[in-house]
Design a protein around this motif. Sequence first.
Motif, short mmCIF file in Angstrom:
data_model
loop_
_atom_site.label_atom_id
_atom_site.label_comp_id
_atom_site.label_asym_id
_atom_site.label_seq_id
_atom_site.Cartn_x
_atom_site.Cartn_y
_atom_site.Cartn_z
N LEU A 22 0.87 -1.17 0.00
CA LEU A 22 0.00 0.00 0.00
C LEU A 22 0.91 1.22 0.00
O LEU A 22 1.69 1.42 0.94
N THR A 86 -1.10 -0.82 -4.60
CA THR A 86 -2.34 -0.08 -4.35
C THR A 86 -1.93 1.30 -3.87
O THR A 86 -1.19 1.43 -2.89
N ARG A 109 -2.30 -1.36 -9.00
CA ARG A 109 -3.28 -2.46 -8.86
C ARG A 109 -4.65 -1.91 -8.51
O ARG A 109 -5.68 -2.40 -8.99
N ARG A 110 -4.68 -0.93 -7.63
CA ARG A 110 -5.93 -0.29 -7.20
C ARG A 110 -5.63 1.16 -6.86
O ARG A 110 -4.49 1.52 -6.57
N THR A 195 -11.24 1.31 -8.11
CA THR A 195 -11.02 2.59 -7.43
C THR A 195 -12.07 2.80 -6.35
O THR A 195 -13.28 2.65 -6.60
N LEU A 249 -10.16 -3.78 -0.19
CA LEU A 249 -8.96 -4.59 -0.46
C LEU A 249 -9.31 -6.07 -0.56
O LEU A 249 -8.81 -6.78 -1.44
#
Length: 261
Positions: A22, A86, A109-110, A195, A249
Motif C-alpha cells: 500500500l 495499491t 493495482r488499485r 477505485t 482490499l
Amino acid sequence: MELQIKEKDGFSYVDEGTGEVLLLLHGLFGALSNWEDVVREFSPDYRVIIPLLPIYDMPLTKAGVPGLMNYVEDFLAAIGLTEPTTVLGNSLGGHVALVYALRNPARVRRLVLTGSSGLFEDSMGGSFPKRGNYAFVQERVGYTFYDPTLATKELVDEVFNVTNSNAKCLRIISIARSAQRHNLGKDLGGIKVPTLLVWGLNDTITPPPVAHEFNRLIAGSELRFLDHCGHAPMMERPREFNAYLRQFLHRTAPQPAVVAA
C-alpha cells in the motif's frame, strides 16, 4: 504508534510490514503522521510505504503536480519497488496518485482517493497563505476538519512555521496553482483499475459534488461518504475509513491462478 522514518538516497519514508504494498501519499499541508491510523491497522497484513513528499524544499521550477509525480517514480526506483501497488492519496496526494496511475497503468493495482484534488479544490479557503498571520493559519487548518478541535496547537504551529518562510510559501503557492491548472476531467476515463472514493460529507475543500464527479468519470469506481467528516477522513474518522478500505482490499484481492488438473 510512532512512525519510524527511514532514509535512502536522499528520500525519507515510512516502510512498515510485509506483503502486498500500500503506497500512501499525503497532501499539501500533510505529513507522514496523517496516515498513522492506516499504518497501525494495515501493517500487520500489508507492506505500508509512505514517502515524505518534498513539498517545501523541492526546486521551485519543479514545484507542481508533475514534479511530485516524478519524485514518486524516482522514490520507487530508489527502493527497488517494481511490483504493482495499491496507491492511496489524500487531497494533493490523490491528484499525484491519479497522474501516476495514468502514466504507469501497469504498476497500479488499485486506487483509493480521499478528498482528492484533480477536478476542483479550495485548498486555502479562497486565498493563499498569509505570512506571519497566526490567526489566519489557525482558521485555515480548522477548515480541513468537520471538528475544528482536531486542528491542535501542534498542527497549527507546524503549518504556521511553514507559511512563515518565504521560500516554503513560494513552493506551496506554485504547487497549489499547478493543482488548479492540471484538471484531470478529460483524462479520468483512462483509469481502469478498481477505485475506491472515500469522502467526508462535510468536506469544504473538495465538496461532495467533486466526489460524485470523480465517481461518474472513473468507470466502476465505488463512492463512500462519511458524515461529520471533513477533508481528511483517514484522520477524522479512522475506524470507518479503515473498515471501508479493508472491505475494498478484500473484495478486489487478486485471485489465485487455477491450475488445470
